[in-house]
Every structure is written in structure tokens, then in C-alpha cells.
Design an enzyme around this catalytic site. Structure first.
Site, PDB file in Angstrom:
ATOM      1  N   GLU A 115      23.072  40.360  52.997  1.00  0.00           N
ATOM      2  CA  GLU A 115      23.222  38.973  52.567  1.00  0.00           C
ATOM      3  C   GLU A 115      22.074  38.090  53.050  1.00  0.00           C
ATOM      4  O   GLU A 115      21.607  37.204  52.334  1.00  0.00           O
ATOM      5  CB  GLU A 115      24.562  38.417  53.042  1.00  0.00           C
ATOM      6  N   ASN A 169      27.119  42.705  41.293  1.00  0.00           N
ATOM      7  CA  ASN A 169      27.368  43.938  40.560  1.00  0.00           C
ATOM      8  C   ASN A 169      26.085  44.369  39.845  1.00  0.00           C
ATOM      9  O   ASN A 169      25.412  43.551  39.216  1.00  0.00           O
ATOM     10  CB  ASN A 169      28.473  43.721  39.525  1.00  0.00           C
ATOM     11  N   MET A 206      28.682  37.542  42.657  1.00  0.00           N
ATOM     12  CA  MET A 206      28.750  38.915  43.154  1.00  0.00           C
ATOM     13  C   MET A 206      27.701  39.765  42.466  1.00  0.00           C
ATOM     14  O   MET A 206      27.564  39.744  41.239  1.00  0.00           O
ATOM     15  CB  MET A 206      30.151  39.504  42.921  1.00  0.00           C
ATOM     16  N   HIS A 254      19.609  34.541  44.429  1.00  0.00           N
ATOM     17  CA  HIS A 254      20.221  35.359  45.479  1.00  0.00           C
ATOM     18  C   HIS A 254      20.775  36.658  44.885  1.00  0.00           C
ATOM     19  O   HIS A 254      20.515  37.756  45.406  1.00  0.00           O
ATOM     20  CB  HIS A 254      21.336  34.545  46.144  1.00  0.00           C
ATOM     21  N   GLU A 255      21.533  36.545  43.805  1.00  0.00           N
ATOM     22  CA  GLU A 255      22.147  37.743  43.215  1.00  0.00           C
ATOM     23  C   GLU A 255      21.089  38.659  42.616  1.00  0.00           C
ATOM     24  O   GLU A 255      21.220  39.897  42.682  1.00  0.00           O
ATOM     25  CB  GLU A 255      23.178  37.344  42.161  1.00  0.00           C
ATOM     26  N   GLY A 274      30.726  32.500  45.415  1.00  0.00           N
ATOM     27  CA  GLY A 274      29.756  31.893  44.517  1.00  0.00           C
ATOM     28  C   GLY A 274      29.350  32.846  43.412  1.00  0.00           C
ATOM     29  O   GLY A 274      29.203  32.449  42.257  1.00  0.00           O
TER      30      GLY A 274
END
Length: 855
Positions: free
Chosen positions: A325, A272, A270, A302-303, A268
């Protein structure tokens, strides 16, 4: 390609990394790029170790001024480093391959305009595909990237993008420039990033809690910019900044925050650091459901949460991946509920995340949340429903156990103590214990170090006047995982009001522990129409209903005034059907009778998805075709009756297209596609056209000429993926053979095209088309796993498993395959065990699909 925990631990004892300087040349054609890495590190004098580097060619290796022979030191995956000094400098000059698998440095050519786009995906072990690196999360360093690329490109990394400096033209005469990025803070290599190409962007900013103005960017390919809703992304990002900075007590830790929608992405998104990559399917070019819009919002949040939990503070080793996570998943839903318009996100969490967790936790491969990760192969198969969904569910239970304010106080102290460092679970638990005053040692052992899901069942007695004389909650566990756990939960009493709505009239919150917990506070109350154990969904457990509550729920499921309790009843009904406790056809009836009244888009999505699973696998074989045809006819009726242009109407049409099989149903599909039939308010846009076409192809009504014509109309990345699916779905032996050859034998498709082709191959009305490939599948799988990257191999191992041949013979053949697997095939064994369990469960559910009048 593997790395064991023992090797990582030994290497971390020998060295400490200072810095990486990485120079990349992206102007050498479409196969390889130039990569020069200079890494400075300290070491135990006289020791030896290795650095990770997946290369095409190593041109030179220089360690402390001495040249090493590449042929002797490098095997294409590792470079051996002998006789280290106290202070070391290593330079590796190499060429590395571009990837088309969504791993490492992925290269994509846009079919619309021929432009080249690059992006990286490094988690778990793939930064080594771009530069030489000590690939483990506890060897943090600073990273300074220098990138030579075509002058027309934009280049984005973790640090702010510098002004490019023009360089000499490349061998092809094209204009080149050099971007020299400032060093990053100390990071783990898996959250570094490079995104390059003629990406277009929209810019904004956000005020941080420490007074800084943080630049924001949202990026996409040129051909998608017309569909990019940057304002929505910026609004969510600002809401996330405000919420997380207040909750965590630490300002956003990086200089800027870019979000880049990239093609052919395997996940979905990442996390970084400062340069989040997101699946470009979240750039909506057609009308989408509310569920998809909400999922994008949760992904954005979430990210962003990972910028603190994962990037600022990072796990020491991958056994704490779950915490990384789970924390982001829990916080994204909390932020959505408390600081965005997505105030029903806990309903979505119960419907989507928890159903995933319960399913994963009942597989034979389930594992404790705190899993033993012995090597990288263990990690790659652990991105699962335990790591994400159960972990987040148990975190929510932990918050209820210690208290929300105490939980966040502990988290704030954790960030303050461990910024820019690596930690273990015990570091967080220590702060939560201090903040809450609760001893969490026993709680942690029971919840984090054991597997399995408990079932909670109310037991009650009532006198002649309808008053409760006793009430207890009985907790059980399966024999394989017999742990009985403590739960902080609520019991809700619901009555039908004068308007026929189920309203909560009483709530009792308590600790449940042991096999039986008496609840004296409920004794003396009138028995309500429905009792819901685990009201508000605080606990992680399957729930059963007493007899009266079950009757009320069955008759009045659609009459709950709140979406969350209704979802918990939906989940209970699904559990019972999936476990073979109630006939599958009763679940089909329940869904079709109530889904039209459902108000939550994500719940509709999940129920229709589970309806398809039930029809395909759980309904008894002798009733499957007739039940499916009748159910799909009802879906058409629901779509016709739904409000024009509504979310529900779109979802019913999509589900209808996926399951349509009869002549009348295919006629309706054809009418919607050619415009001779309409539904009020339904826009048949390009993405829906592809879904209708795929249905007609699988049904034998259309073939390759229609697919080619539609691709000419929509020769985009999305169109190519849809065409690959439809082509593989053509219901002829010749088409299936061609698809098999492309996917399994040649193996030259990109990750996205292969995934689409796999889906199309398995889309059949006549399941005998798959019979010739069952044995071929078992013959091919070992070689697939040996020769292809994990992402591509997993698509095939899971996606082409002959689950639709739902017979004992499939189970037996799988058992024979498992018996022959070598001991070092842990990842393949796990995938195959999970495949097998799906068929075995389906056979049990089919055996239980017997209605009362059929006994």
C-alpha cells in the site's frame, strides 16, 4: 474464519497450485448463487491439508475421483483434504450466499430502476466467499471463470470479456447466457474479480511501451452514467501508464484495464488485476470540491500502480501489506506531481496522509511499519495510518536517503527479477542497496521495525547583529518508543519580501542523526524571519518552531507564497493543539483568521475537518458551546465573503451546515434550502440539499415528513443513504431508540445504510440523548464482533463509541470493559484502545485550553 500465519506457512510447504476453473451460476435468485470449483495442485504425497470455502450448502466434494462426505469434510468455512497424491484434482460443488456487507460477492438493487448489480471485494480473505480456494497470497494460480448470468447483463473479470453464448432459460423463464473467460496469468486469489449486472461502459485504449494497444473501459450503473466523467478517468489512466511504465521499466502486465464504479463499496478502490473496482461516490452527481477531484485522481493512480506492485509482484504474507500500500500511495502522488495537472499533490500528501500517519502513530496501538501479522484478524485491523500513510511517508524519506534515481533503478531490477512471483521486504531492500551503495540494514531496523514519531526542534544562538552563531537540530522521542532515527531533510529560511510575502531565501539539505545534529553550514547567515525544519517535507517527523519563527508564522501564515511550507506550519499548529501544548481556542482563532486565504482545496478540507474536531472535543467544556457558535458565525461570514461559486465558498457552507446550532444559524440553513436566502454563485444542488436538511433535522427544525419528501424527490442510492443519516439524526428519544434497534439489534442494514445510520445517530446538539446508550454500547459490542463481518462490526465498534460523552467516566468504563476482554479478542481490544485514547486525549486538550488572561 481465521487463518494463522503458521497454518499458511505449513500449507505452502505442502502444496503448489496450478489452476482454478470456477463456474458460477448467478441466476438462482437473490439469496445464493451456484459455485463449482475445480482446482489442480501438487502436494507432498500422503499429506493432508484444507481448502477455504465459505458456503451456504456444499453439494459434493470430489478429490482425485473419490467422493468425500460434505457433512464430514466441510464446516462451512473449510474443507478438509486427506491423503493427498503428488498430483491432485479437487472439485467442490456448492451454493454460496450473496453479501450486503461489501465483502465477497456483494449484491445491490438500484432503487431507481430495480436493476441488480454484483461486484466482488476479496481483500483480505474473501475470495473464499465465492469459490473454494487456498486463501493466502503466496499460493498463486491461474483462474478461469465461467459465468452463467442474465443475457442483458455485462460480465467483467480479470481477463477480457468473451462473447456470451446463449443458454437455456432459467427457472424464472428469463434469458440466460454463458461467459467463458480465458485463464488469467498467475495471480493471488485476492486480486481476482467478478463484476456483473447491467453496467454501462465507455471504451477507449492506450498504447503501451511494448507496442501493444491496451483496451480501456470505465463502467458505472445505468442510473449514474449521465454523471460519469470518463474522459477525465481515461486522461489520468494514460498519464499513469506513461509514467509508471517509464519508471518501472516493465510494460503494463495485463491484457486490458477496466475501472468500475460500484455501489456500497467499503474502501476507496481495489486493485483487482485488470478490473479495478472504485467507490461510486467518485462519480460526481453534484458540484464537489477540488479536494474530492484530486482524491479521485490519486485513487486512480494508486490502483494503477498496484498492477505492478501487488499484482505482478505480490507479497508472500500480509506482514508486507504496508509495502504494497505504501508503494502505491507514494507512486500515485509522485505521478500526480510529475505527469498530471495535480502538481501540488505533495501539499495534499503533507496535509492529508501525514496528518493521518502522525495521529495513528501516537495511539497506544501504534506498531512498527513492518508489523507482525500472526493471522487474518491482525491484517483486518492493520489497514490503518501506519500501513498506508506512515509507510508512504517513510518511503519518501527512503527515496531522499538513497536518491531518486537510485531508488527507481532498484525498483526496476526488483520487477525484472520477481515478475509473477511472491516476495518479501528483503528482496526490495537488496536491490535498493545495490543501486544506491548505501547499507540499509540499520536504516531498516530503525525506521521499519520500531514505532513512534520523532520531534525535531531547532536550537540557535544569534549575536547582536542578528547573525547565527550556532544552529543545531534536536531530536526527541516519546518514552514509550524512544528510538532516535536518521533523517534526510532540508532546512528552509524564509523572509518577508517587500510585498509582504514569505519567500524562501536559503535551503540547506543534510543528514540528521542522533539527539543533536549541529549544522555549521548555517552559522554566519543572518537569522531569517522564519526557519522551517523539514522544509519540502522529506522527513517523517513532527516539527517545532523557534520563538521568532512561531511569531512570524502566527502573524503571516497566509502570506507564504508556496502551499507546501504553509501546510507544514498548519500541521505544526495542529500537532501543538492536539498535544495540549497550546490552547485549543488559539487553534480555532488561527484557522478562522487564515483559512480564507488558503489556496489548496485539500488543505481547506483538512483544516475545516480539524476545526470541527477541536470544537467538538478539545475546547474546554465550559467554553465549547459559545466558542462553537462564534466559530460557525464566522464560517457564515467567510462563505458570504468568498468568491461566488468558488471551492472555498462551498467548503465553508458545508462546514457551516455540519456545525450549525443556534437559531440564527438554523434560519440560514432553512433559507438556503427553501431558496428564500441565497449566496452569490452557490448552487444548492441535490447533495447539498441533503446536507442542509440533515442540519435542520439535527437542529430540531425538520422531521420525518421532510425526510420522506426529500427521498421521494431523490429516491436513489445516494438519497437513501442521506435519508438514513437524517432519520437517525432526529433529536428525540424515540428516533434514537429506533435507530439503535435497526443498527444494533436487528442488524439487517447493508454496509452503506448502516454507516449512514451510525453517522446520523451520533449527530446530536444535545449530547444527553446519547447517555442512555453508553452502557448499552458496552453490553452489545462483544456480540456484534462475534456475529457480524469485520466491516460491519468495525462501523459499530468505532462509530457508536460514546466519544461525545467526553468525560473521565467514559474512560473508566472503557478501562473496565478492556479488563474483562478475553485474551483472544485482539481486534476488538485494539479498536477499543483507540476509542479510549481519543477521549483521554480530548480531556488533556480541554485541561490545556486555558488562555493567558484566564490563568
Amino acid at each position: 474464519m481465521n487463518l494463522t500465519r503458521a497454518e499458511a506457512r505449513e500449507r505452502a510447504e505442502l502444496i503448489n497450485v496450478d489452476s482454478y476453473d470456477v463456474a458460477l451460476d448467478l441466476t438462482r435468485g437473490g439469496q445464493v448463487f451456484g459455485t463449482t470449483t475445480t482446482v489442480k495442485f501438487t502436494a507432498v504425497p500422503g499429506s493432508s491439508t484444507f481448502i477455504d470455502a465459505v458456503t451456504h450448502t456444499v453439494h459434493s466434494i470430489t478429490l482425485n475421483g473419490q467422493a468425500l462426505d460434505p457433512a464430514a469434510a466441510s464446516d462451512g468455512v473449510r474443507i478438509q483434504l486427506p491423503d493427498l497424491a503428488a498430483t491432485n484434482e479437487l472439485t467442490v460443488v456448492a451454493d454460496a450466499p450473496y453479501m450486503n456487507t461489501g465483502e465477497g460477492l456483494h449484491r445491490f438493487v438500484d432503487p431507481v430502476d430495480g436493476e441488480v448489480y454484483l461486484y466482488t471485494q476479496f481483500e483480505v480473505p474473501d475470495s473464499r466467499r465465492m469459490f473454494a480456494v487456498f486463501e493466502q497470497p503466496d499460493l498463486k494460480g491461474t483462474f478461469a471463470f465461467t459465468v452463467t448470468a442474465p443475457s442483458a447483463w455485462d460480465v467483467i473479470s480479470n481477463s477480457p470479456t468473451p462473447a456470451p453464448v446463449e443458454a437455456a432459460p432459467g427457472d424464472d423463464g428469463g434469458a440466460r447466457s454463458v461467459w467463458t473467460f480465458a485463464p488469467t496469468p498467475r495471480l493471488s486469489s485476492y486480486v481476482t474479480a467478478l463484476i456483473a449486472g447491467p453496467y454501462q461502459s465507455v471504451r477507449s485504449e492506450v498504447s503501451s511501451s511494448d507496442g501493444r494497444v491496451v483496451p480501456l473501459g470505465v463502467f458505472a450503473r445505468k442510473s449514474l452514467m449521465q454523471y460519469l466523467d470518463a474522459d477525465n478517468i481515461f486522461e489520468l489512466t494514460r498519464q499513469g501508464f506513461e509514467f509508471f511504465e517509464a519508471q518501472f521499466g516493465v510494460a503494463y502486465p495485463f491484457e486490458k484495464y477496466d475501472q468500475l464504479f460500484v455501489p456500497e463499496f467499503n474502501a476507496g478502490a481495489m486493485e483487482n488485476a485488470g478490473a479495478v473496482t472504485i467507490l461510486e461516490g467518485y462519480v460526481f452527481r453534484s458540484k464537489v470540491t477540488g479536494a474530492q477531484i484530486e482524491r479521485r485522481a490519486i485513487t486512480v493512480l494508486h490502483e494503477l500502480a498496484h498492477m505492478w506492485f501487488g499484482d505482478l509482484v505480490t507479497m508472500r504474507w500480509w506482514n508486507d501489506l504496508w509495502l504494497n500500500e505504501s508503494f502505491a500511495e507514494y507512486m500515485s502522488h509522485l505521478a500526480a506531481v510529475e505527469n498530471t495537472s495535480f502538481t501540488s499533490a505533495w501539499t495534499t500528501f503533507a496535509s492529508v496522509e501525514k496528518s493521518w500517519a502522525y495521529r495513528q502513530d501516537q495511539l497506544p496501538t501504534t506498531h512498527p511499519i513492518f508489523a507482525e501479522i500472526n493471522d487474518l484478524q491482525d491484517v483486518e485491523v492493520n489497514f490503518d495510518g501506519i500501513t498506508y500513510a506512515k509507510g508512504a511517508s517513510v518511503l519518501r524519506q527512503l527515496v531522499a536517503w538513497v536518491g531518486p534515481e537510485q531508488f527507481m533503478a532498484g525498483v526496476r531490477e526488483y520487477f525484472a527479477k520477481h515478475a509473477w512471483q511472491n516476495t518479501e521486504l528483503s528482496d526490495l531492500m537488496a536491490e535498493l542497496e545495490k543501486a544506491s551503495g548505501r547499507d540499509l540494514d540499520q536504516w531498516g531496523r530503525l525506521w521499519l521495525e520500531t514505532a513512534g514519531v520523532n520531534t525535531l526542534t531547532p536550537e540557535l544562538e544569534v549575536d547582536g547583529s542578528g547573525t547565527l552563531t550556532s544552529f543545531s537540530i534536536v531530536q526527541s522521542a516519546v518514552a514509550e518508543w524512544p528510538t532516535i532515527r536518521p533523517h534526510r531533510l532540508a532546512v528552509g529560511f524564509y523572509n518577508l519580501d517587500s510585498a509582504g510575502k514569505l519567500e524562501r531565501v536559503h535551503r540547506e539539505e543534510l543528514d540528521v542523526d542522533g539527539e543533536r545534529t549541529e549544522v555549521p553550514a548555517l552559522v554566519g547567515l543572518a537569522q531569517p524571519d522564519l526557519i522551517l525544519v523539514n522544509d519540502d517535507d522529506l522527513a517523517y517527523a513532527k516539527v517545532r518552531l523557534d520563538e521568532k519563527s512561531l511569531a512570524t508564522a502566527t502573524a503571516h501564515l497566509k502570506d507564504f507564497s508556496g502551499s507546501l511550507p504553509r501546510t507544514l506550519i498548519w500541521n505544526s499548529a495542529w500537532d501543538a493543539a492536539r498535544d495540549g501544548e497550546t490552547p485549543a481556542r488559539r487553534y480555532v482563532e488561527l484557522v478562522l483568521a487564515n483559512v480564507a486565504a488558503e489556496t489548496d482545496s485539500s488543505v481547506i478540507l483538512v483544516q475545516l475537518r480539524q476545526l470541527a474536531t477541536t470544537l467538538n472535543f478539545y475546547v474546554a467544556e465550559e467554553h465549547r458551546v459559545a466558542t462553537t457558535v462564534a466559530a460557525v458565525d464566522t464560517l457564515w461570514d467567510l462563505a458570504s465573503a468568498a468568491a461566488g461559486g468558488s471551492d472555498a465558498q462551498l467548503q465553508f457552507v458545508k462546514s457551516f451546515a455540519l456545525l450549525a446550532s443556534s437559531g440564527t444559524q438554523l434560519d440560514s440553513m432553512a433559507g438556503l434550502l427553501d431558496g428564500s436566502m441565497t449566496l452569490d454563485g452557490l448552487a444548492v444542488d441535490q447533495d447539498l440539499r441533503w446536507e442542509l436538511l440533515a442540519s435542520l433535522v439535527a437542529g430540531g427544525r425538520l422531521g420525518q415528513p421532510a425526510i420522506d419528501a426529500e427521498l421521494e424527490r431523490d429516491n436513489t442510492a445516494s438519497g437513501q443513504n442521506a435519508a438514513a443519516l437524517a432519520t437517525a439524526a432526529i433529536p428525540t428519544p424515540e428516533a434514537k431508540a429506533a435507530a439503535w434497534e435497526s443498527i444494533v439489534v436487528k442488524g439487517d442494514l447493508s454496509n452503506a445504510l448502516q454507516g449512514s445510520a451510525v453517522t446520523g445517530f451520533m449527530r446530536v446538539l444535545d449530547r444527553t440523548l446519547l447517555e442512555p446508550y453508553a452502557e448499552k454500547y458496552f453490553d452489545a459490542v462483544p456480540g456484534i464482533v462475534a456475529d457480524r463481518t469485520h466491516a460491519l462490526a468495525q462501523q459499530i465498534v468505532v462509530g457508536l463509541y460514546p466519544a461525545l460523552l467526553t468525560t473521565q467516566a467514559t474512560v473508566d468504563r472503557t478501562d473496565a470493559f478492556l479488563a474483562e476482554l478475553p485474551a483472544d479478542s485482539a481486534a476488538l481490544r485494539r479498536m477499543m484502545l483507540e476509542n479510549r485514547d481519543g477521549v483521554a486525549r480530548a480531556l488533556r486538550a480541554r485541561a490545556a485550553d486555558v488562555l493567558a488572561d484566564e490563568r
